[in-house]
Design a protein around this motif. Structure first.
Motif, PDB file in Angstrom:
ATOM      1  N   ALA A   1       0.836  -1.203   0.000  1.00  9.94           N
ATOM      2  CA  ALA A   1       0.000   0.000   0.000  1.00  9.94           C
ATOM      3  C   ALA A   1       0.871   1.253   0.000  1.00  9.94           C
ATOM      4  CB  ALA A   1      -0.928   0.000   1.212  1.00  9.94           C
ATOM      5  N   PHE A   2       1.946   1.210   0.790  1.00  8.21           N
ATOM      6  CA  PHE A   2       2.867   2.339   0.914  1.00  8.21           C
ATOM      7  C   PHE A   2       3.560   2.647  -0.416  1.00  8.21           C
ATOM      8  CE2 PHE A   2       7.248   3.775   1.975  1.00  8.21           C
ATOM      9  CZ  PHE A   2       6.926   4.982   2.567  1.00  8.21           C
TER      10      PHE A   2
ATOM     11  N   TYR B   1       4.821   8.415   0.718  1.00  5.48           N
ATOM     12  CA  TYR B   1       6.042   8.590   1.500  1.00  5.48           C
ATOM     13  C   TYR B   1       5.905   9.627   2.612  1.00  5.48           C
ATOM     14  CZ  TYR B   1       7.643   6.157  -2.653  1.00  5.48           C
ATOM     15  OH  TYR B   1       7.764   5.248  -3.679  1.00  5.48           O
ATOM     16  N   SER B   2       5.033  10.597   2.425  1.00  7.46           N
ATOM     17  CA  SER B   2       4.864  11.628   3.453  1.00  7.46           C
ATOM     18  C   SER B   2       4.209  11.081   4.718  1.00  7.46           C
ATOM     19  CB  SER B   2       4.028  12.788   2.898  1.00  7.46           C
ATOM     20  OG  SER B   2       2.732  12.341   2.533  1.00  7.46           O
TER      21      SER B   2
ATOM     22  N   TRP C   1       4.949   8.096   6.079  1.00  9.52           N
ATOM     23  CA  TRP C   1       5.743   6.941   6.501  1.00  9.52           C
ATOM     24  C   TRP C   1       5.663   6.688   8.003  1.00  9.52           C
ATOM     25  CZ3 TRP C   1       9.728   7.302  10.020  1.00  9.52           C
ATOM     26  CH2 TRP C   1      10.181   8.585  10.302  1.00  9.52           C
ATOM     27  N   MET C   2       5.500   7.779   8.787  1.00 16.93           N
ATOM     28  CA  MET C   2       5.442   7.606  10.236  1.00 16.93           C
ATOM     29  C   MET C   2       4.203   6.826  10.662  1.00 16.93           C
ATOM     30  SD  MET C   2       7.117   8.191  12.996  1.00 16.93           S
ATOM     31  CE  MET C   2       8.243   9.536  12.631  1.00 16.93           C
ATOM     32  N   SER C   3       3.083   7.069  10.008  1.00 17.01           N
ATOM     33  CA  SER C   3       1.846   6.346  10.340  1.00 17.01           C
ATOM     34  C   SER C   3       1.986   4.853  10.064  1.00 17.01           C
ATOM     35  CB  SER C   3       0.670   6.918   9.533  1.00 17.01           C
ATOM     36  OG  SER C   3       0.410   8.253   9.897  1.00 17.01           O
ATOM     37  N   TYR C   4       2.606   4.506   8.931  1.00 16.34           N
ATOM     38  CA  TYR C   4       2.837   3.099   8.595  1.00 16.34           C
ATOM     39  C   TYR C   4       3.789   2.459   9.618  1.00 16.34           C
ATOM     40  CZ  TYR C   4       0.743   3.985   4.004  1.00 16.34           C
ATOM     41  OH  TYR C   4      -0.117   4.306   2.987  1.00 16.34           O
TER      42      TYR C   4
ATOM     43  N   ARG D   1      -3.494  10.112   0.059  1.00 15.78           N
ATOM     44  CA  ARG D   1      -4.545  10.174  -0.958  1.00 15.78           C
ATOM     45  C   ARG D   1      -5.924  10.184  -0.308  1.00 15.78           C
ATOM     46  NH1 ARG D   1      -6.228  12.304  -5.403  1.00 15.78           N
ATOM     47  NH2 ARG D   1      -7.409  10.938  -6.788  1.00 15.78           N
ATOM     48  N   TYR D   2      -6.068   9.460   0.800  1.00 15.97           N
ATOM     49  CA  TYR D   2      -7.344   9.440   1.513  1.00 15.97           C
ATOM     50  C   TYR D   2      -7.709  10.846   1.971  1.00 15.97           C
ATOM     51  CZ  TYR D   2     -10.934   8.108   4.924  1.00 15.97           C
ATOM     52  OH  TYR D   2     -12.112   7.992   5.622  1.00 15.97           O
ATOM     53  N   SER D   3      -6.733  11.557   2.531  1.00  9.65           N
ATOM     54  CA  SER D   3      -6.972  12.926   3.010  1.00  9.65           C
ATOM     55  C   SER D   3      -7.389  13.857   1.882  1.00  9.65           C
ATOM     56  CB  SER D   3      -5.709  13.476   3.687  1.00  9.65           C
ATOM     57  OG  SER D   3      -5.363  12.681   4.804  1.00  9.65           O
ATOM     58  N   GLU D   4      -6.920  13.572   0.662  1.00  6.63           N
ATOM     59  CA  GLU D   4      -7.290  14.389  -0.493  1.00  6.63           C
ATOM     60  C   GLU D   4      -8.691  14.051  -1.001  1.00  6.63           C
ATOM     61  OE1 GLU D   4      -4.298  13.612  -3.362  1.00  6.63           O
ATOM     62  OE2 GLU D   4      -2.666  14.529  -2.199  1.00  6.63           O
TER      63      GLU D   4
END
Length: 396
Positions: free
Chosen positions: A71-72, A78-79, A81-84, A299-302
């Protein structure tokens, strides 16, 4: 009196998991949270690797890592990455607990902590009439639409003072934390079992949350079902409870409002009815665009504001753990998560009891978003490894 350092460390880890899963009374620096999570991640990884033994649930961890990486990379996210990385660290911590702690140990410690939180919240809630006049000097915690006065051991809801959220972000979230402890206490033979259940029930009542009421009815249903006597009174009680659960779930889903709107006003004229289901509708539309690997955090946030605008509702993130998971990481990842939740449920000779347990656990996370909360992954990996509960028999 000898101090058991091992027990203290385990309780501290359980508190850390609860803290990161939704406590709002303590605001830790982001750098500290990141540092502690990375230390735990590497420490547990090194310990598990150094043991040179087969770790139960490791295959699920590998699958989850591969799906998250897919998914990543697929979404070039890449922005975020901390959540993953956080989700991966939570999975590793959960895998460690499910393999190196005794059966039922985590949930027992968790339930003890939640019991104390419930007791304190009930006491503070009882004095809410006093708290309203002593708010000066205490910090304000701002939620999405309401604010809280932070008394450090209790959040006083300024707009809705009659709703008890304890130290968590809202009453519904508090109900989820209680619901996990309630389920563990209900199906295992613990000391002071009925005292604990009473405290949990009182705390749930004070949340004034539909989710809490549904969970209480599910708990009563399981309680009656586990009684050895299956007489007419028991069967009647079970039937009444099932009807009440269905009615409450229909109310939570906005079914009555939708029927009323269609008959008298039209769905689009009632904003509360639309808002109840808009998050899940947005998630389902996003899942349709990328069902295999999801769209990722960025992309979800967009997409959410754009789709929400088309549906006539402002939105940021869904309150449903499962639809949000599917939208972020795809349906394969979602099925793995659901499998862990289902396997978490207590095995029983009564097939209907197992079904009720599964519905109970799934419903816990249907109206709240726990995708980035470590407690969710603890339950999932306890399910994968079959180490959630202390006793094989369990029961009332």
């Amino acid at each position: 009196m000898k101090i058991n350092l091992v027990e203290i460390k385990k309780y501290l880890l359980a508190i850390w998991i609860i803290l990161l899963s939704g406590v709002w009374t303590i605001n830790l620096p982001s750098l500290l949270i990141v540092g502690i999570n990375f230390i735990l991640l590497f420490f547990f990884l090194i310990k598990m690797i150094s043991q040179y033994k087969i770790i139960k649930g490791m295959n699920y961890l590998i699958i989850i890592i591969l799906l998250l990486l897919s998914a990543f990379i697929t979404n070039s996210d890449y922005s975020a990455w901390m959540s993953y990385t956080f989700i991966l660290s939570y999975c590793v911590i959960a895998l460690y607990i499910s393999n190196y702690w005794k059966k039922g140990e985590f949930l027992n410690k968790y339930s003890n902590i939640i019991l104390i939180i419930c007791f304190i919240s009930i006491v503070m809630y009882s004095f809410r009439g006093v708290l309203v006049n002593h708010q000066s000097g205490f910090p304000i915690v701002q939620g999405k639409s309401i604010s809280y006065t932070n008394f450090y051991i209790y959040l006083y809801c300024r707009e809705l003072p009659d709703r008890n959220c304890a130290i968590f972000w809202e009453p519904g979230a508090f109900a989820v934390f209680i619901g996990i402890a309630l389920y563990n206490t209900l199906i295992t033979d613990k000391k002071n079992k009925y005292y604990r259940l009473i405290v949990y029930f009182i705390a749930m009542l004070t949340t004034y949350s539909t989710l809490a009421y549904i969970l209480m009815l599910f708990a009563l249903l399981m309680f009656v079902m586990k009684k050895k006597k299956n007489n007419m009174v028991s069967r009647t009680a079970i039937s009444i409870i099932i009807v009440l659960i269905i009615l409450l779930i229909m109310n939570e889903l906005g079914v009555y409002q939708n029927i009323q709107d269609k008959l008298f006003e039209g769905l689009n004229t009632n904003t509360s009815s639309k808002a109840r289901n808009i998050g899940q509708m947005i998630d389902m539309k996003i899942i349709q665009t990328s069902p295999v690997f999801g769209v990722g955090f960025s992309r979800y946030s967009e997409l959410v504001p754009y789709i929400g605008m088309l549906l006539g509702e402002k939105w940021t993130v869904a309150a449903n753990t499962f639809t949000y998971t599917g939208a972020l990481f795809g349906l394969i990842y979602l099925l793995i998560i659901l499998r862990g939740i289902i396997k978490f449920c207590k095995n029983d000779k009564n097939a209907f009891f197992i079904l009720v347990s599964i519905i109970y656990m799934v419903w816990l996370f249907t109206t709240q978003n726990f995708v980035e909360k470590p407690i969710l992954y603890c339950l999932i990996f306890l399910g994968f490894t079959n180490t959630a509960f202390e006793y094989k028999g369990g029961g009332i």
